[in-house]
Design an enzyme around this catalytic site. Sequence first.
Site, PDB file in Angstrom:
ATOM      1  N   ASN A 153       0.808  -1.231   0.000  1.00 22.10           N
ATOM      2  CA  ASN A 153       0.000   0.000   0.000  1.00 22.10           C
ATOM      3  C   ASN A 153       0.838   1.275   0.000  1.00 22.10           C
ATOM      4  O   ASN A 153       0.475   2.264  -0.626  1.00 22.10           O
ATOM      5  CB  ASN A 153      -0.999  -0.003   1.154  1.00 22.10           C
ATOM      6  CG  ASN A 153      -0.342  -0.200   2.492  1.00 22.10           C
ATOM      7  OD1 ASN A 153       0.701  -0.833   2.609  1.00 22.10           O
ATOM      8  ND2 ASN A 153      -0.938   0.346   3.526  1.00 22.10           N
ATOM      9  N   GLU A 251       3.087  -5.117  12.414  1.00 21.40           N
ATOM     10  CA  GLU A 251       2.134  -4.020  12.174  1.00 21.40           C
ATOM     11  C   GLU A 251       1.057  -4.569  11.258  1.00 21.40           C
ATOM     12  O   GLU A 251       1.323  -4.836  10.086  1.00 21.40           O
ATOM     13  CB  GLU A 251       2.839  -2.839  11.492  1.00 21.40           C
ATOM     14  CG  GLU A 251       3.945  -2.218  12.307  1.00 21.40           C
ATOM     15  CD  GLU A 251       3.456  -1.639  13.611  1.00 21.40           C
ATOM     16  OE1 GLU A 251       2.268  -1.275  13.702  1.00 21.40           O
ATOM     17  OE2 GLU A 251       4.252  -1.572  14.560  1.00 21.40           O
ATOM     18  N   CYS A 285      -3.382   1.563   6.337  1.00 18.22           N
ATOM     19  CA  CYS A 285      -3.884   0.913   7.553  1.00 18.22           C
ATOM     20  C   CYS A 285      -4.421   1.930   8.544  1.00 18.22           C
ATOM     21  O   CYS A 285      -5.181   1.576   9.443  1.00 18.22           O
ATOM     22  CB  CYS A 285      -2.797   0.044   8.180  1.00 18.22           C
ATOM     23  SG  CYS A 285      -1.254   0.922   8.411  1.00 18.22           S
ATOM     24  N   GLU A 464       6.907   0.645  16.205  1.00 18.69           N
ATOM     25  CA  GLU A 464       7.981   1.166  15.369  1.00 18.69           C
ATOM     26  C   GLU A 464       8.129   2.655  15.696  1.00 18.69           C
ATOM     27  O   GLU A 464       7.471   3.180  16.579  1.00 18.69           O
ATOM     28  CB  GLU A 464       7.624   0.968  13.888  1.00 18.69           C
ATOM     29  CG  GLU A 464       7.452  -0.492  13.516  1.00 18.69           C
ATOM     30  CD  GLU A 464       7.224  -0.711  12.025  1.00 18.69           C
ATOM     31  OE1 GLU A 464       6.201  -0.243  11.506  1.00 18.69           O
ATOM     32  OE2 GLU A 464       8.079  -1.339  11.380  1.00 18.69           O
TER      33      GLU A 464
HETATM   34  O1  TXE Z   1      -1.122  -8.800   2.512  1.00 20.37           O
HETATM   35  P1  TXE Z   1      -0.043  -9.821   2.969  1.00 20.37           P
HETATM   36  P2  TXE Z   1      -2.111  -8.923   1.263  1.00 20.37           P
HETATM   37  C1  TXE Z   1      -4.352  -6.075   4.847  1.00 20.37           C
HETATM   38  C2  TXE Z   1      -5.522  -5.629   4.008  1.00 20.37           C
HETATM   39  C3  TXE Z   1      -5.434  -6.524   2.828  1.00 20.37           C
HETATM   40  C4  TXE Z   1      -4.992  -7.808   3.483  1.00 20.37           C
HETATM   41  C5  TXE Z   1      -4.294  -8.781   2.596  1.00 20.37           C
HETATM   42  O2  TXE Z   1      -6.722  -5.872   4.682  1.00 20.37           O
HETATM   43  O3  TXE Z   1      -6.643  -6.667   2.167  1.00 20.37           O
HETATM   44  O4  TXE Z   1      -4.088  -7.392   4.482  1.00 20.37           O
HETATM   45  O5  TXE Z   1      -3.332  -8.118   1.812  1.00 20.37           O
HETATM   46  C6  TXE Z   1       4.252 -11.123   2.535  1.00 20.37           C
HETATM   47  N1  TXE Z   1       5.241 -15.370   5.237  1.00 20.37           N
HETATM   48  N2  TXE Z   1      -3.170  -5.275   4.655  1.00 20.37           N
HETATM   49  O6  TXE Z   1      -2.552 -10.314   1.027  1.00 20.37           O
HETATM   50  O7  TXE Z   1      -0.191 -11.103   2.266  1.00 20.37           O
HETATM   51  C7  TXE Z   1       3.779 -10.594   1.213  1.00 20.37           C
HETATM   52  O8  TXE Z   1       4.508 -11.143   0.158  1.00 20.37           O
HETATM   53  C8  TXE Z   1       5.955 -14.243   5.132  1.00 20.37           C
HETATM   54  C9  TXE Z   1      -2.863  -4.370   5.692  1.00 20.37           C
HETATM   55  O9  TXE Z   1      -1.479  -8.271   0.140  1.00 20.37           O
HETATM   56  O10 TXE Z   1      -0.034  -9.799   4.451  1.00 20.37           O
HETATM   57  C10 TXE Z   1       3.998  -9.099   1.410  1.00 20.37           C
HETATM   58  O11 TXE Z   1       5.367  -8.775   1.211  1.00 20.37           O
HETATM   59  N3  TXE Z   1       5.561 -13.196   4.374  1.00 20.37           N
HETATM   60  C11 TXE Z   1      -1.623  -3.692   5.513  1.00 20.37           C
HETATM   61  C12 TXE Z   1       3.635  -8.898   2.873  1.00 20.37           C
HETATM   62  O12 TXE Z   1       3.747 -10.189   3.468  1.00 20.37           O
HETATM   63  C13 TXE Z   1       4.405 -13.307   3.709  1.00 20.37           C
HETATM   64  C14 TXE Z   1      -0.953  -3.617   4.260  1.00 20.37           C
HETATM   65  C15 TXE Z   1       2.212  -8.379   3.112  1.00 20.37           C
HETATM   66  O13 TXE Z   1       1.288  -9.153   2.385  1.00 20.37           O
HETATM   67  C16 TXE Z   1       3.618 -14.469   3.790  1.00 20.37           C
HETATM   68  C17 TXE Z   1      -1.307  -4.647   3.317  1.00 20.37           C
HETATM   69  C18 TXE Z   1       4.085 -15.531   4.598  1.00 20.37           C
HETATM   70  N4  TXE Z   1       3.392 -16.668   4.738  1.00 20.37           N
HETATM   71  C19 TXE Z   1      -2.408  -5.410   3.540  1.00 20.37           C
HETATM   72  N5  TXE Z   1       2.523 -14.293   3.020  1.00 20.37           N
HETATM   73  C20 TXE Z   1      -1.184  -2.706   6.530  1.00 20.37           C
HETATM   74  N6  TXE Z   1      -1.380  -3.003   7.798  1.00 20.37           N
HETATM   75  O14 TXE Z   1      -0.640  -1.682   6.188  1.00 20.37           O
HETATM   76  C21 TXE Z   1       2.601 -13.049   2.492  1.00 20.37           C
HETATM   77  N7  TXE Z   1       3.756 -12.456   2.894  1.00 20.37           N
END
Ligand code: TXE
Length: 483
Positions: A153, A251, A285, A464
């Site tokens: 994001n 986070e 977020c 953080e």
């Molecule tokens: O996030 P992911 P996604 C929330 C938001 C969104 C939902 C899913 O609601 O719709 O999360 O988004 C890595 N082990 N936020 O699926 O998968 C992945 O490659 C280690 C909130 O895109 O959590 C990426 O680099 N790493 C938010 C990172 O984790 C893993 C921002 C985040 O992706 C992994 C984004 C694993 N098993 C989404 N699986 C915020 N809080 O700012 C994925 N990743």
Amino acid sequence: MTPDKYIKNYINGALIPASSGDYIDNINPAAGKVYSHLPDSDAEDVQIAVEAAERAFPEWSKMGAQKRFRILNRVADIIEQNLESFAHAESVDSGKPVAMSRSVDIPRAHDNIQFFATAIIHYASEAHHMEGTAFNFTLRQPIGVVGCISPWNLPLYLFTWKIAPALAAGNTVVAKPSEITPMTAYMLSKACSEAGMPPGVLNVVHGLGPKVGQAIVEHPKVKAISFTGGTNTGKKIAAIAAPMFKKLSLELGGKNPNIIFEDCDFDQMIVDTLRSSFSNNGQICLCGSRIYIQRSIYEKFKDEFVKRTQFLKVGDPFSSVTDLGSLVSKAHKEKVMSCLALAEVEGGKILCGGKSLEMKGEIKEGYFLSPAVIEGLPPNCRTNQEEIFGPVVTITPFDTEEEALEMANGTNYGLSATVWTKDVAKANRMAEKLQAGIVWVNCWLLRDLRTPFGGMKSSGVGREGGLEALRFFTEAKNVCQKY
Ligand code: TXE
């Protein structure tokens, strides 16, 4: 500094493909088309990166804060000098308006690096004197190789928010940006080389979360993990890292309340509430997605807010009149649309927006959605409980301070909250009782990098920002010395 068609990993100071030789398509979401490719890395690449980081650790951790400051500051300077190309790349990769990348994302990435580069030369540890007997001094030593995993994001903004304190504190890093928005992390790799960062100090491994991210988390030589992303991913990471006794900073998601009292500065509030609802298409977020309005001004708020929401211009991220670009991916747009359908099933009335938008020309196939305002939903329905992370807010009236507080605190999340009132005592009462790691009063997203940043409950673990980040990325060792 130009983006390339084929993104490379940055391992041991070299730009190299994944060891498998495979690539993943990288999509420009406003065009809905593949425009570049990123390495489809796996555990083998992570292994090589960890080995490089281990080799680099002794020199980097012992070179002294001044030298680390100079190198990191040069990286910040290179970002600043290349602001336009970084901003352009960020918007192509994520679909966000270039005006936002230019004024928010990239300047903040620069500031993150400059802030922690500078912080480390002022960082001091504590001493505790036991009069007449002994004195204690606490060493704050870098941990070793650490892992940083960031989301899509705010791509470079959140990537640098993690790696800057990790590197400044003397750790070496294996980092993974989101596979959905990898380009500016790749450009940062080049900036690090140009700035003279020794090989292996920062390693950027691109690829899928369950392959690359998980391999970083599982690697026994990676001593700490700093992660921002979805709550479910956070759970998976914690389940692997906790039994290995790794330090963890998570986070995660939010479902942030925005509480508007009748005695607020209405004009200022409406401007900022529009921003806190729909900035970056609600894909921050910290966006306020549940808006609670005191009943006496509910209708006035609703009319004005809906009018202004309808006025927002959704379209080409590179047009100067665009307020909202495209959503980050097709899958994410579909997820947000399924949340809108659920809101209707739950009895919500969509007052405006929530429609898939058809564009013309270059952006014909892009993932566009009009921003939506929903009313008539109870506080405990799924729409008001689960993170949507899109241009969707709910509005709900309240009568008393207690009622507002109960609804605001009535979710599993606890990242941020916003309160609008001119009554200072009321603001303080609310701030004290709100279950959130960050409370904004009469403002939103006003950030001082020295302050703690993070959430309570399912919004995460740890903080953080400022000294909190430097504490996270160091091991405290107390030395007690008798007279
Ligand atoms: O996030 P992911 P996604 C929330 C938001 C969104 C939902 C899913 O609601 O719709 O999360 O988004 C890595 N082990 N936020 O699926 O998968 C992945 O490659 C280690 C909130 O895109 O959590 C990426 O680099 N790493 C938010 C990172 O984790 C893993 C921002 C985040 O992706 C992994 C984004 C694993 N098993 C989404 N699986 C915020 N809080 O700012 C994925 N990743």
